[in-house]
Design a protein around this motif. Sequence first.
Motif, PDB file in Angstrom:
ATOM      1  N   GLN A  82       0.812  -1.224   0.000  1.00 38.75           N
ATOM      2  CA  GLN A  82       0.000   0.000   0.000  1.00 38.75           C
ATOM      3  C   GLN A  82       0.846   1.274   0.000  1.00 38.75           C
ATOM      4  OE1 GLN A  82      -0.792  -2.668   2.284  1.00 38.75           O
ATOM      5  NE2 GLN A  82      -2.097  -3.330   0.581  1.00 38.75           N
ATOM      6  N   GLY A  83       2.172   1.132  -0.003  1.00 41.25           N
ATOM      7  CA  GLY A  83       3.039   2.298  -0.038  1.00 41.25           C
ATOM      8  C   GLY A  83       3.390   2.847   1.327  1.00 41.25           C
ATOM      9  N   ARG A  84       3.006   2.169   2.411  1.00 39.35           N
ATOM     10  CA  ARG A  84       3.437   2.582   3.750  1.00 39.35           C
ATOM     11  C   ARG A  84       4.853   2.065   3.992  1.00 39.35           C
ATOM     12  NH1 ARG A  84      -0.015   0.973   8.509  1.00 39.35           N
ATOM     13  NH2 ARG A  84       1.111   2.690   9.506  1.00 39.35           N
ATOM     14  N   LEU A 126       4.835  11.498   7.691  1.00 37.49           N
ATOM     15  CA  LEU A 126       4.444  11.395   9.096  1.00 37.49           C
ATOM     16  C   LEU A 126       2.953  11.639   9.309  1.00 37.49           C
ATOM     17  CD1 LEU A 126       7.381  13.343  10.830  1.00 37.49           C
ATOM     18  CD2 LEU A 126       7.039  10.867  10.800  1.00 37.49           C
ATOM     19  N   ALA A 127       2.303  12.258   8.320  1.00 41.63           N
ATOM     20  CA  ALA A 127       0.887  12.610   8.453  1.00 41.63           C
ATOM     21  C   ALA A 127       0.015  11.354   8.511  1.00 41.63           C
ATOM     22  CB  ALA A 127       0.462  13.498   7.294  1.00 41.63           C
ATOM     23  N   LEU A 128      -1.158  11.512   9.110  1.00 47.07           N
ATOM     24  CA  LEU A 128      -2.108  10.407   9.232  1.00 47.07           C
ATOM     25  C   LEU A 128      -3.057  10.397   8.040  1.00 47.07           C
ATOM     26  CD1 LEU A 128      -3.096  10.671  13.014  1.00 47.07           C
ATOM     27  CD2 LEU A 128      -1.286   9.305  11.975  1.00 47.07           C
ATOM     28  N   MET A 181      -6.961   5.683  10.832  1.00 40.32           N
ATOM     29  CA  MET A 181      -6.021   6.750  10.565  1.00 40.32           C
ATOM     30  C   MET A 181      -4.619   6.292  10.970  1.00 40.32           C
ATOM     31  SD  MET A 181      -7.847   9.034   9.173  1.00 40.32           S
ATOM     32  CE  MET A 181      -6.723  10.421   9.135  1.00 40.32           C
ATOM     33  N   VAL A 182      -3.745   6.164   9.992  1.00 39.88           N
ATOM     34  CA  VAL A 182      -2.403   5.648  10.244  1.00 39.88           C
ATOM     35  C   VAL A 182      -1.376   6.520   9.524  1.00 39.88           C
ATOM     36  CG1 VAL A 182      -3.162   3.255  10.562  1.00 39.88           C
ATOM     37  CG2 VAL A 182      -2.547   4.072   8.274  1.00 39.88           C
ATOM     38  N   PRO A 183      -0.147   6.611  10.047  1.00 36.55           N
ATOM     39  CA  PRO A 183       0.897   7.397   9.371  1.00 36.55           C
ATOM     40  C   PRO A 183       1.486   6.631   8.205  1.00 36.55           C
ATOM     41  CG  PRO A 183       1.783   6.427  11.373  1.00 36.55           C
ATOM     42  CD  PRO A 183       0.329   6.066  11.344  1.00 36.55           C
ATOM     43  N   GLY A 184       2.065   7.362   7.265  1.00 41.31           N
ATOM     44  CA  GLY A 184       2.723   6.711   6.140  1.00 41.31           C
ATOM     45  C   GLY A 184       4.031   6.070   6.550  1.00 41.31           C
TER      46      GLY A 184
END
Length: 471
Positions: free
Chosen positions: A281-283, A373-375, A383-386
């Motif tokens: 997913q790109g995280r 770092l944003a959610l 809601m999770v950070p990258g």
Amino acid sequence: MDLNLTVTAKQKQFIKATADEVLFGGAAGGGKSRGQLTDALLYALKYPGSKQLILRRTFPDLERSLIREHLSFYPLKGKIYTYNSSTHRGQFKNGSTLDFGYLDSEMDVYQYQGAEYDTIRFDELTQFTEYMYLYLISRLRGVNDYPKQVKSSANPGGIGHAWVKERFIDIGPPDEVHSVTDQQSGTQSTRLFIPSRVTDNSALMQSDPDYIKRLERLPEKERRALLYGDWDLFEGQFFSEFRREVHVCEPFPIPAHWRRYVVIDYGMDMLAGLWIAVNEQGRAWAYREVYEGRDNGKGKDGKGHIVRDAAARLKALTPADEQIYCWLAPPDLWGRNKDTGKSTAEIFAESGIYFEKASASRVDGWRAVHEWLALNKDEQGNMVPGLMIFSTCTNLIRTLPAVQFDPKNSEDVANEPHELTHAPDALRYFCASWTSPAEQQKEEKKTIFDYFTDDDQQGDPLGWGDEIHVI
């Protein structure tokens, strides 16, 4: 003697702590000062003739908090304990003493030059300078066999925030005793950080249930510090969105198909490197780090690395079966040396590491870090950070929230203190570069022959004899 004392679970943990240096810290209203005074009382009664010193930064703070509060529950009846307001000394019937002191300036430490104490206590440690703390530790001595400790309490913020955070918070997870080696003397000591929350103080919650509501009305930074005990927050902080409870996770096995990147910030004074894996997913997860050099303040090797040694170190930290999709480095590694005619990137290549150029743009790079770092919502709507960081990457966790705004450019990170910039710079190179997610794993398609053993597949896989002929 029945003292009729009631303590919270956290206060009990603080009282029973045996580490050389203990910090009971976090949110306001967590019962830290009461825990200090209760611990001092029990210590004095347990160890006859013991000597303790408890400190606040100013006399008004000392008088209206520690002095006033301890008189409300110490055993004054029966002359078990008496307090002399002119000398600020408490005297126990068994010979133990408790001195109440304050330090208006660093010069005030010398009033304790010839003193000896079994236990020294700092209330609101972040209001003191590091010099004050280290000097007073030298007064911790005595010929008896009583335990010698420094026990402190504190809220985040204040002039001592940075050094207290580095000494107690950055060394590892809370509620665990950590063994630390002093880089100058080589001596070892143990340290423990016990986090506190306002909700730990059941007495306060019952007597003043609106206290939390008042803390919730504070501005964001003060609210996060005093309500949640957030140590990764201070005035001038560049990455104020960074939160340990959100961005840091415990290590787990990285799936083999995730794309792995290695990114470095390199100079003769420091080798800082991050291993980062990107999922479908790109995280991204920063799962390994190297942080070694002259100015890291951690004593590693203290010498930095020449290029070939740096390459050897990177290769040694990368398992042979770990496939690195891309190695990234800043463009200055491609500048040619006037003497050799070779660039640093070429010398790395001769050692078997082939870097690609990362973006050198500072402002765009820091914006990219903010984005990572944003959610954002994941596939489940959470809601999770990258970007996530393994708890083992202690230097990235330590330095990322510590870097400050450049006073001349609000969109850039200050270059001082220089030691803090290496790991964030390495992360910037990754975030500013184009990275692709891991490929979705496809189900392996099987033919009918995959369901038979090698012996079955020799000549007559289906066991039909002469009933089938291969043409």
